[in-house]
Design a protein around this motif. Structure first.
Motif, PDB file in Angstrom:
ATOM      1  N   PRO A   6      41.914  46.318  48.104  1.00 32.33           N
ATOM      2  CA  PRO A   6      41.999  46.621  46.812  1.00 32.33           C
ATOM      3  C   PRO A   6      40.626  46.503  46.156  1.00 32.33           C
ATOM      4  O   PRO A   6      40.054  45.442  46.375  1.00 32.33           O
ATOM      5  N   PRO A   7      40.261  47.361  45.283  1.00 32.04           N
ATOM      6  CA  PRO A   7      39.180  47.274  44.231  1.00 32.04           C
ATOM      7  C   PRO A   7      38.854  45.809  43.822  1.00 32.04           C
ATOM      8  O   PRO A   7      37.578  45.601  43.472  1.00 32.04           O
ATOM      9  N   SER A   8      39.936  45.406  43.401  1.00 30.11           N
ATOM     10  CA  SER A   8      39.885  44.238  42.597  1.00 30.11           C
ATOM     11  C   SER A   8      39.242  42.897  43.390  1.00 30.11           C
ATOM     12  O   SER A   8      38.541  42.177  43.174  1.00 30.11           O
ATOM     13  N   LEU A   9      39.754  43.138  44.869  1.00 24.32           N
ATOM     14  CA  LEU A   9      39.165  41.964  45.767  1.00 24.32           C
ATOM     15  C   LEU A   9      37.879  42.570  46.182  1.00 24.32           C
ATOM     16  O   LEU A   9      36.942  41.485  46.284  1.00 24.32           O
ATOM     17  N   GLY A  11      35.645  43.734  44.154  1.00 25.53           N
ATOM     18  CA  GLY A  11      34.732  43.260  43.012  1.00 25.53           C
ATOM     19  C   GLY A  11      34.781  41.723  42.800  1.00 25.53           C
ATOM     20  O   GLY A  11      33.757  41.273  42.463  1.00 25.53           O
ATOM     21  N   LEU A  12      35.757  41.113  43.215  1.00 26.96           N
ATOM     22  CA  LEU A  12      35.726  39.519  43.224  1.00 26.96           C
ATOM     23  C   LEU A  12      34.526  39.217  44.340  1.00 26.96           C
ATOM     24  O   LEU A  12      33.784  38.448  44.032  1.00 26.96           O
ATOM     25  N   ASP A 260      41.827  38.882  35.703  1.00 29.87           N
ATOM     26  CA  ASP A 260      42.387  40.166  35.987  1.00 29.87           C
ATOM     27  C   ASP A 260      41.529  40.622  37.615  1.00 29.87           C
ATOM     28  O   ASP A 260      42.169  41.638  37.943  1.00 29.87           O
ATOM     29  N   LEU A 261      40.882  39.767  37.989  1.00 30.07           N
ATOM     30  CA  LEU A 261      40.065  39.994  39.406  1.00 30.07           C
ATOM     31  C   LEU A 261      40.892  39.592  40.247  1.00 30.07           C
ATOM     32  O   LEU A 261      40.788  39.952  41.545  1.00 30.07           O
ATOM     33  N   TYR A 262      41.788  38.599  40.137  1.00 29.59           N
ATOM     34  CA  TYR A 262      42.458  38.031  41.407  1.00 29.59           C
ATOM     35  C   TYR A 262      44.027  37.219  40.786  1.00 29.59           C
ATOM     36  O   TYR A 262      44.029  37.150  39.495  1.00 29.59           O
TER      37      TYR A 262
END
Length: 262
Positions: A6-9, A11-12, A260-262
């Motif tokens: 996932p893009p959020s992961l 980014g994190l 919202d990142l994780y």
């Protein structure tokens, strides 16, 4: 087929890598002793311990002088009175040879070697364990996010104390703040396991550790190039370290707090 990340992961993990890399970029670190220790102050301490003319004259950097009340005292030899060939050597390391003259070497902070080794550096050794226990327990009971960020703020405080304060007490406080930051790095390692999914533990930990090590290596190379090749003032290295740590704190506030990142 492998599962898409996932893009959020992404980014994190990228944010965590940048956070630790910025905190670890300290080109000033190898030059801390040179920054704190003033060789003139060290020589003055050595001479002040000599209470008679015989003992004073046994030290090459000292001379016995008379005082207004008819007594005497042991003083440090002035650089201008030292033979040019001895300037900057051994006992006269508080001087430096420049353009055919022997002048006093620059001091950034005015602490003797004894003060730095016995009253400043040991503070971090004694402070680290209780601070690690404090941050570790606080993280488990209250919040890993808060523990990491509060601890990282110790690195910011360290840099400001080094740049803007000059007392022995403030340097002891600087070492406590540094220990706070070091303890936070250990808590940060545990925070990674709280922040990322189980299947990403190994990847996240490896990338963050690699970012930290690469940052330490790069900062050492940059520091040596600036000082040895560029001849820059040591204060400039400490400004670079302060800017990097402050940027790391900003990144930490974004990547660790942003829900919202994780």
């Amino acid at each position: 087929m492998s599962k898409a990340v996932p893009p959020s992961l992404v980014g994190l993990i990228s944010g965590l890598c940048l956070f630790i890399a910025l905190l670890g970029f300290k080109p000033s670190e190898p030059y801390l002793s040179d920054y704190l220790i003033c060789n003139l102050n060290t020589a003055e301490d050595i001479c002040a311990e000599r209470t008679n003319a015989s003992d004073c004259d046994d030290e090459d950097q000292c001379y016995w002088g008379t005082t207004g009340d008819g007594g005497g005292e042991c003083n440090v030899k002035i650089c201008g009175d030292i033979p040019y060939g001895d300037c900057g050597e051994d006992d006269f390391d508080y001087c430096e040879a420049t353009d055919g003259t022997c002048d006093a070497a620059e001091c950034y902070k005015h602490f003797s070697r004894d003060q730095v080794n016995n009253f400043i550096y040991p503070v971090s050794t004694y402070a680290y364990l209780p601070l690690l226990l404090l941050l570790g327990v606080s993280a488990e009971l209250f919040s890993y996010r808060a523990a990491v960020l509060v601890g990282a703020s110790g690195r910011v405080l360290t840099r400001f104390l080094l740049l803007f304060t000059d007392s022995l007490g403030s340097m002891a406080a600087m070492q406590v703040a540094y220990s706070f930051g070091t303890a936070a790095e250990d808590v940060f390692a545990a925070f990674i396991f709280k922040a990322v999914p189980v299947h990403s533990y190994q990847t996240a930990t490896s990338l963050v550790k690699a970012a930290g090590h690469l940052s330490h290596m790069a900062s050492g190379v940059v520091g040596d190039l600036l000082v040895v090749q560029g001849g820059v003032d040591l204060s400039f290295l400490f400004i670079i370290s302060a800017v990097s740590v402050c940027l790391g704190m900003v990144v930490g506030l974004w990547v660790i707090i942003a829900p919202d990142l994780y």
